[in-house]
Motif scaffolding. Structure first.
Motif, PDB file in Angstrom:
ATOM      1  N   ALA A  12       0.828  -1.207   0.000  1.00 25.27           N
ATOM      2  CA  ALA A  12       0.000   0.000   0.000  1.00 25.27           C
ATOM      3  C   ALA A  12       0.859   1.253   0.000  1.00 25.27           C
ATOM      4  O   ALA A  12       2.082   1.197   0.184  1.00 25.27           O
ATOM      5  CB  ALA A  12      -0.913  -0.010   1.222  1.00 25.27           C
TER       6      ALA A  12
ATOM      7  N   ASP B 202      -0.527   4.479   4.422  1.00 19.61           N
ATOM      8  CA  ASP B 202      -1.429   3.375   4.762  1.00 19.61           C
ATOM      9  C   ASP B 202      -0.662   2.213   5.375  1.00 19.61           C
ATOM     10  O   ASP B 202      -1.155   1.543   6.293  1.00 19.61           O
ATOM     11  CB  ASP B 202      -2.185   2.910   3.514  1.00 19.61           C
ATOM     12  CG  ASP B 202      -3.140   3.968   2.985  1.00 19.61           C
ATOM     13  OD1 ASP B 202      -3.617   4.803   3.795  1.00 19.61           O
ATOM     14  OD2 ASP B 202      -3.400   3.977   1.776  1.00 19.61           O
TER      15      ASP B 202
ATOM     16  N   GLN C 187       0.153   3.049   8.978  1.00 19.48           N
ATOM     17  CA  GLN C 187      -1.051   2.906   9.803  1.00 19.48           C
ATOM     18  C   GLN C 187      -1.284   1.432  10.129  1.00 19.48           C
ATOM     19  O   GLN C 187      -1.592   1.074  11.269  1.00 19.48           O
ATOM     20  CB  GLN C 187      -2.261   3.485   9.086  1.00 19.48           C
ATOM     21  CG  GLN C 187      -3.563   3.375   9.894  1.00 19.48           C
ATOM     22  CD  GLN C 187      -4.760   3.884   9.134  1.00 19.48           C
ATOM     23  OE1 GLN C 187      -4.895   3.644   7.932  1.00 19.48           O
ATOM     24  NE2 GLN C 187      -5.640   4.599   9.809  1.00 19.48           N
ATOM     25  N   TYR C 188      -1.148   0.575   9.130  1.00 24.54           N
ATOM     26  CA  TYR C 188      -1.287  -0.871   9.332  1.00 24.54           C
ATOM     27  C   TYR C 188      -0.280  -1.378  10.352  1.00 24.54           C
ATOM     28  O   TYR C 188      -0.620  -2.121  11.282  1.00 24.54           O
ATOM     29  CB  TYR C 188      -1.118  -1.598   7.987  1.00 24.54           C
ATOM     30  CG  TYR C 188      -0.454  -2.941   8.066  1.00 24.54           C
ATOM     31  CD1 TYR C 188      -1.150  -4.067   8.498  1.00 24.54           C
ATOM     32  CD2 TYR C 188       0.894  -3.092   7.712  1.00 24.54           C
ATOM     33  CE1 TYR C 188      -0.530  -5.303   8.580  1.00 24.54           C
ATOM     34  CE2 TYR C 188       1.517  -4.319   7.784  1.00 24.54           C
ATOM     35  CZ  TYR C 188       0.803  -5.425   8.215  1.00 24.54           C
ATOM     36  OH  TYR C 188       1.426  -6.643   8.310  1.00 24.54           O
TER      37      TYR C 188
END
Length: 216
Positions: A145, A149, A152-153
């Motif tokens: 990603a 993102d 964040q994951y």
């Protein structure tokens, strides 16, 4: 896709499979409660939504899309970061549900097989099982990603392991990242590989460097 639409998709899938409405409703509530539990941060209904949307957008038809969808719904239904049998237990939950349906035994076993293969994405996969290849790649697409993102994951996964001390989590996470980076084939399908492999390796290397510096 909103949670309401997620429920609608669940209902539509099970209507096609001939699952009684009462069982559909009860099982959806069970799954929603599991995925929206207080300890979940990444492995939530948002993750399920992403996989279902990915399947809907996939250019190549699957051999048994309904079986793949069932595997999507159940594959992280049981998720305890302190245990190593989550995939087996998730598959068992799927079995318990399917045993109450008229789904043929062969298709039930396929659902179980798909779920259990998510335990280790770095293992060699059957060369001709394109449904499995798609399912695993969709599950792993977060690695490739956009940078924001991905981070964040990574932080969400750390939150899910919040009971694990930093020193232990750092060691375990580094092992996971190194194993993924050493895997010759991260993505089984040409489309996923072309779009995501390079970005995934950059993301994994960046997180590994961050842990080597001390943490996220």
């Amino acid at each position: 896709m909103t949670p309401t639409t997620l429920e609608a998709r669940w209902q539509q899938l099970n209507a096609r499979l001939g699952v009684p409405e009462a069982l559909r409703d009860t099982t959806f509530r069970q799954l929603a409660a599991a995925y929206e539990g207080s300890g979940r941060h990444y492995h939530t209904l948002t993750h399920i939504r992403t996989l279902l949307e990915t399947q809907a957008q996939h250019p190549e038809p699957l051999h048994d899309p309904e079986v793949v969808q069932l595997a999507v719904w159940f594959h992280d239904a049981v998720y305890n970061p302190l245990r190593d049998d989550n995939e087996v237990r998730s598959a068992q939950l799927a079995q318990e549900f399917m045993a109450k349906t008229s789904l043929p035994a062969e298709r039930r076993q396929r659902v179980v097989f798909l779920i259990e293969r998510t335990k280790d994405h770095t293992q060699p996969q059957p060369a001709t099982d394109t449904d499995l290849h798609f399912f695993l790649d969709a599950d792993l697409q977060i690695l490739g990603a956009a940078e924001a993102d991905y981070w964040q994951y990574a932080r969400q996964v750390r939150q899910e392991y919040r009971l694990v001390p930093d020193i232990l989590y750092r060691r375990g996470r580094r092992q996971v990242l190194e194993k993924l980076l050493l895997t010759p084939v991260l993505y089984q399908t040409p489309g996923f590989r072309q779009r995501l492999d390079a970005a995934a390796r950059l993301n994994l290397q960046a997180e590994l460097r961050q842990w080597e510096k001390g943490g996220l």
